[in-house]
Design an enzyme around this catalytic site. Structure first.
Site, PDB file in Angstrom:
ATOM      1  CG  ASP A  86      -2.993  -3.984   8.867  1.00  0.00           C
ATOM      2  OD1 ASP A  86      -3.773  -3.993   7.895  1.00  0.00           O
ATOM      3  OD2 ASP A  86      -2.371  -2.970   9.238  1.00  0.00           O
TER       4      ASP A  86
ATOM      5  NE  ARG B  39      -6.668   8.667  -2.830  1.00  0.00           N
ATOM      6  CZ  ARG B  39      -6.557   8.593  -4.153  1.00  0.00           C
ATOM      7  NH1 ARG B  39      -6.983   9.589  -4.903  1.00  0.00           N
ATOM      8  NH2 ARG B  39      -6.030   7.543  -4.731  1.00  0.00           N
TER       9      ARG B  39
ATOM     10  CG  ASP C 136      -4.603  -4.643   3.762  1.00  0.00           C
ATOM     11  OD1 ASP C 136      -4.926  -4.006   2.752  1.00  0.00           O
ATOM     12  OD2 ASP C 136      -4.310  -4.106   4.848  1.00  0.00           O
TER      13      ASP C 136
ATOM     14  N   GLY D 268      -7.505   0.824   6.268  1.00  0.00           N
ATOM     15  CA  GLY D 268      -8.387  -0.037   5.492  1.00  0.00           C
ATOM     16  C   GLY D 268      -9.567   0.681   4.868  1.00  0.00           C
ATOM     17  CB  VAL D 269     -11.139   3.848   5.568  1.00  0.00           C
ATOM     18  CG1 VAL D 269     -12.281   4.721   5.068  1.00  0.00           C
ATOM     19  CG2 VAL D 269     -11.533   3.145   6.860  1.00  0.00           C
TER      20      VAL D 269
ATOM     21  CG  ASP E 141      -1.092   0.506   2.520  1.00  0.00           C
ATOM     22  OD1 ASP E 141      -0.191   0.137   1.760  1.00  0.00           O
ATOM     23  OD2 ASP E 141      -1.837   1.466   2.277  1.00  0.00           O
TER      24      ASP E 141
ATOM     25  CB  SER F 296      -4.040   1.328  -1.677  1.00  0.00           C
ATOM     26  OG  SER F 296      -3.151   2.217  -2.324  1.00  0.00           O
ATOM     27  CE  LYS F 297      -9.820   5.217  -6.576  1.00  0.00           C
ATOM     28  NZ  LYS F 297     -10.499   6.377  -7.203  1.00  0.00           N
TER      29      LYS F 297
END
Length: 212
Positions: free
Chosen positions: A170, A49, A9, A46-47, A11, A116-117
């Site tokens: 995370d 946008r 992952d 983790g979600v 972030d 994430s884009k």
């Protein structure tokens, strides 16, 4: 080696952009008159946008059309990207970079698996453009974590099976996605407290102990 590939992952694992996300969402929430704090922000980890926006809108008294939601989502992203302009290679810790270098030296394939884009832009800001063997992000998936799609695509891009890959996460939703996808998981940060992972990491470099 226990694995042939490691999927990270972005972030909260490779770097920490939580503060930028929080500031961007807070600015948008304030504009809409919606209460927003760190506790709500933690639910967004983790979600995707759009799903994050729906969580924030739980505290909204009015209603928005699909087009309005799309526009506000884009507005948040533009704020976020402006904040990301302050990121630089100095935001990449020496421990993380040294560990990644060692994994590559050990012959492991490395991939990013992020909802994430902006993953490629962030990697560029960190000086990691072209560093990873594969990138699976919000631009090539339809379902965000805890759906395993982002990690399964990363496996596909690496040319490896899920069983050959270890996911480093995370967030609880990321661990759930890896489990659903049939991959072992290494938890770091708050994800350690979920007790869901194959391995729990005290520090990023502990990852080296998991692969042998």
């Amino acid at each position: 080696m226990k694995y042939k590939g490691i999927i990270f992952d972005l972030d909260g694992v490779i770097c920490h952009t939580d503060k930028y996300h929080y500031l961007a969402w807070k600015q948008l929430a304030d504009k809409l008159g919606i209460y927003f704090d760190e506790k709500i922000n933690n639910r967004l980890r983790g979600v995707s946008r759009m799903d994050s926006l729906e969580i924030i809108l739980e505290n909204y008294n009015g209603s928005l059309t699909a087009t309005e939601k799309e526009n506000y989502s884009e507005e948040k992203n533009n704020i976020y990207k402006r904040l990301l302009e302050d990121m630089s290679p100095s935001d990449l810790s020496k421990e993380v970079k040294d560990t990644l270098d060692q994994l590559k030296e050990d012959g492991l394939k490395l991939a990013i698996g992020s909802s994430s884009k902006n993953a490629r832009y962030i990697l560029e800001q960190l000086g990691l453009e072209g560093y990873f063997d594969a990138i699976s992000d919000g631009n090539n998936i339809e379902k965000s974590k805890p759906d395993p799609e982002v990690f399964l695509k990363a496996c596909e891009y690496l040319g490896l099976s899920p069983k050959e890959c270890l996911v480093v996460e995370d967030a609880k939703s990321g661990l759930e996605a890896a489990i659903e996808g049939g991959m072992d998981q290494a938890a770091i940060g708050d994800a350690v407290y979920t007790q869901l992972a194959t391995y729990d990491l005290a520090t990023f470099s502990d990852l080296l102990k998991c692969i042998r």
